[in-house]
Design a protein around this motif. Structure first.
Motif, PDB file in Angstrom:
ATOM      1  N   PHE A 386       0.829  -1.204   0.000  1.00 27.51           N
ATOM      2  CA  PHE A 386       0.000   0.000   0.000  1.00 27.51           C
ATOM      3  C   PHE A 386       0.864   1.255   0.000  1.00 27.51           C
ATOM      4  O   PHE A 386       0.624   2.195  -0.750  1.00 27.51           O
ATOM      5  N   LYS A 387       1.905   1.269   0.843  1.00 25.63           N
ATOM      6  CA  LYS A 387       2.803   2.427   0.925  1.00 25.63           C
ATOM      7  C   LYS A 387       3.522   2.642  -0.410  1.00 25.63           C
ATOM      8  O   LYS A 387       3.689   3.779  -0.867  1.00 25.63           O
ATOM      9  N   GLN A 388       3.920   1.551  -1.037  1.00 24.99           N
ATOM     10  CA  GLN A 388       4.621   1.654  -2.322  1.00 24.99           C
ATOM     11  C   GLN A 388       3.718   2.286  -3.390  1.00 24.99           C
ATOM     12  O   GLN A 388       4.135   3.212  -4.101  1.00 24.99           O
ATOM     13  N   TYR A 389       2.478   1.805  -3.486  1.00 24.16           N
ATOM     14  CA  TYR A 389       1.558   2.358  -4.479  1.00 24.16           C
ATOM     15  C   TYR A 389       1.127   3.777  -4.115  1.00 24.16           C
ATOM     16  O   TYR A 389       0.940   4.623  -4.996  1.00 24.16           O
ATOM     17  N   ASP A 390       1.001   4.036  -2.818  1.00 26.33           N
ATOM     18  CA  ASP A 390       0.625   5.377  -2.366  1.00 26.33           C
ATOM     19  C   ASP A 390       1.701   6.390  -2.750  1.00 26.33           C
ATOM     20  O   ASP A 390       1.405   7.499  -3.213  1.00 26.33           O
ATOM     21  N   ASP A 391       2.961   6.009  -2.576  1.00 27.24           N
ATOM     22  CA  ASP A 391       4.065   6.890  -2.961  1.00 27.24           C
ATOM     23  C   ASP A 391       4.101   7.091  -4.477  1.00 27.24           C
ATOM     24  O   ASP A 391       4.365   8.199  -4.964  1.00 27.24           O
TER      25      ASP A 391
END
Length: 607
Positions: A386-391
């Motif tokens: 999630f953090k990867q796609y959010d970034d």
């Protein structure tokens, strides 16, 4: 009279041929329902609704506008009936869980539907569009009870939602928010304050409106770290979800605007209105960014929507309007003059509109897949993914919002220019597109705010340039893979040079900003526009690559012409629009000296 036809051929080209949406959906936890047949039915159904229900209200809604009478807001004629059809068709709940009445389809389908709705009638799209961010915020940060109370009616569209951030003394600088939240004995809060510029803040389309409101608790620290987020319904509700008494929130007035006049923009007064905390105390701004990212991508769609609508109406006019003879010789010898489409400058305007609409659409559709992946990771509980796609989406968002809305307004103006004097007359509809487009560069963060977010937060503070290095590495891999293709050599070489330049410029700005912090602000707008032009070039190259493959596969004559047109528009973009990036490149590396040389008190028209 203007017209609108959903560009389904181009949409399907991107979804099925460029980005392989069918394969993408198969990888998602809940993607199986988005099979090709279902997706095609949704596209056809949305196109029918937008062309035959929403677009006929486009001009009449603008001419009538919304009506305000002692706190009551009435939308233009036909809007209630059209909204009822939206609810009956289940369009609001495409991408929400079945347990709340939704269809559990990927978020990208909702964005694609929103593009059609926004192009057909942006003022109407504002009403269900604001609810999307409200629902996303409740879904991610709300308690189980809050979801059960509000999501079913929001998902069906029976209720709508808003975002209440701006106050008379502050817009972007939310650290100045003064709205108060006083604790009640029942564990809830009394909300008091005034919010302005609240899109869809009051209207007659739904029986209830759920406001998402930023406010301060009594013990809140100063600045943005002291803001909390609250659900404040227009009407309170009983345990079974039925409407109870009116809450203490009222509409003081609606704005008289330049454009999107059929969308009610309200001043809302909260006078000890009952509110329910959503998320953690003092962390409302973090939760609100769920809302903001949704809104900013939605506003980016406005850029391509107005470019598409303006192009669709400028093109037939250019084919029919007769004026002078083409410089290369008569094109319509049987007529008194040639259609203006044979004049190169008119071609320039039309091709610019087409390049912006179709290049921007590709950018949006790719970002929509990232949004799908984010939602999927959230549902799976994979915080790392999630953090990867959010970034990743965080990098795209300011470019999409800032760059595409600037170019969308340009495209709208060009459409008006094609019409000449007729473009200035209301009945043709072109001036309305310009007026409607102008707000896109202002709300959800101006272009300058997006530029600071990109350069200051995402590039310098967030990654020290790594986000640019990573993205250019992706472009370089693409260029290397297509360097031997006869259609693609020029594109690949140009992109390779631009990637090197992008990284060099980033490093120069970062180094200069260490010595002079004003460098970030002075360079940011040019940095954003340069980034946008390079990114759109990459997406045009991707479209050209697929088109060249299809031409080599000996498709039918009609398809061949479509693919050839793609390559020709890509050529135009690289030759005529992409060179603009160099002006931004040269400007961004200059020091802020000339911007700051004139003292504030010397900004005067009367010496």
């Amino acid at each position: 009279m203007p017209s609108y036809k959903a560009p389904l051929r181009d949409m399907r080209f991107l979804m099925n041929e460029v980005f392989d949406y069918p394969k993408h959906y198969q990888k998602l936890t809940h993607g199986a329902a988005a099979d090709p047949e279902t997706v095609d039915m949704i596209l056809e159904g949305a196109a029918d609704f937008c062309e035959n229900v929403l677009f006929p209200l486009y001009q009449s809604g603008d001419a009538e506008g919304c009506h305000f009478d002692n706190g009551t807001v009435t939308t233009p004629k036909g809007y209630k009936e059209a909204y009822a059809q939206l609810v009956q068709g289940g369009w609001q709940g495409l991408s929400y869980p079945e347990q709340y009445g939704g269809q559990n389809l990927p978020p990208s389908l909702n964005l694609i539907k929103s593009e059609m709705m926004g192009t057909a009638n942006w003022s109407f799209q504002m009403y269900p569009g604001l609810s999307i961010g409200c629902m996303n915020t409740i879904m991610q940060y709300g308690t189980a009870s809050q979801k059960d109370t509000y999501m079913p009616k929001l998902v069906t569209g029976e209720w709508s939602g808003t975002m209440c951030l701006t106050e008379p003394q502050c817009g972007t600088d939310l650290g100045q928010v003064k709205t108060k939240a006083e604790p009640r004995q029942d564990g809830n809060y009394n909300i008091s304050g005034t919010k302005i510029f609240i899109s869809a803040g009051e209207h007659d389309l739904t029986e209830n409106i759920i406001h998402i409101v930023l406010a301060r608790l009594p013990d809140a620290p100063e600045g943005t770290k002291g803001i909390s987020l609250f659900i404040v319904p227009k009407f309170l509700s009983h345990a079974d979800g039925s409407i109870a008494e009116r809450n203490q929130v009222s509409c003081g007035s609606i704005e008289h605007k330049m454009g999107i006049r059929a969308s009610a923009t309200a001043v809302l007064n909260f006078d000890n209105a009952i509110g329910y905390l959503i998320g953690e105390p003092h962390k409302g701004l973090h939760a609100m960014f769920t809302f903001m990212n949704t809104a900013r991508i939605g506003t980016a769609i406005q850029g391509i929507a107005h470019a598409e609508l303006s192009f669709q109406n400028a093109l037939p006019y250019a084919k029919e309007r007769l004026s002078m003879r083409a410089l290369s010789g008569k094109k319509a010898p049987e007529k008194v003059a040639d259609p203006i489409i044979y004049h190169a400058d008119v071609r320039r305007m039309l091709l610019t509109q087409k390049a912006i609409a179709e290049g921007g659409r590709a950018m949006i559709y790719y970002a929509a897949q990232i949004s799908d992946n984010m939602q999927d990771a959230l549902e799976r509980g994979d915080n790392t993914a999630f953090k990867q796609y959010d970034d990743q989406l965080g990098f795209y968002t300011p470019i999409l919002k800032g760059f595409l809305t600037e170019l969308g307004h340009e495209a709208a103006n060009l459409g008006m220019q094609v019409f000449g004097g007729h473009g200035y007359i209301k009945e043709w509809g072109m001036e309305q597109i310009v007026r409607d487009a102008r707000i896109a560069m202002l709300y959800e963060g101006t272009t300058g705010v997006q530029a600071l977010d990109l350069l200051g937060r995402k590039v310098i503070l967030g990654s020290r340039g790594k986000v640019i290095r990573d993205y250019t590495s992706e472009i370089l891999r693409f260029s290397s893979n297509h360097a031997r293709n006869k259609y693609m050599r020029g594109f690949a070489w140009e992109l390779t040079k631009l990637c090197a330049q992008w990284n060099t410029l980033t490093l120069r700005v970062i180094m200069a900003a260490r010595k002079d912090r004003d460098m970030v602000s002075s360079a940011s707008n040019d940095f954003l526009m340069f980034s946008g032009y390079v990114m759109m070039a990459y997406f045009w190259a991707q479209q050209a690559a697929v088109a060249s493959e299809k031409i080599g596969a000996n498709q039918g004559p009609e398809s061949i012409e479509f693919y050839k047109a793609k390559i020709k528009v890509a050529d135009f973009y690289f030759e005529r629009l992409l060179p603009r990036a160099q002006g931004h490149a040269e400007a961004m590396v200059h020091t802020p000296r000339s911007m700051l040389a004139l003292n504030a008190e010397h900004f005067s028209f009367d010496y």
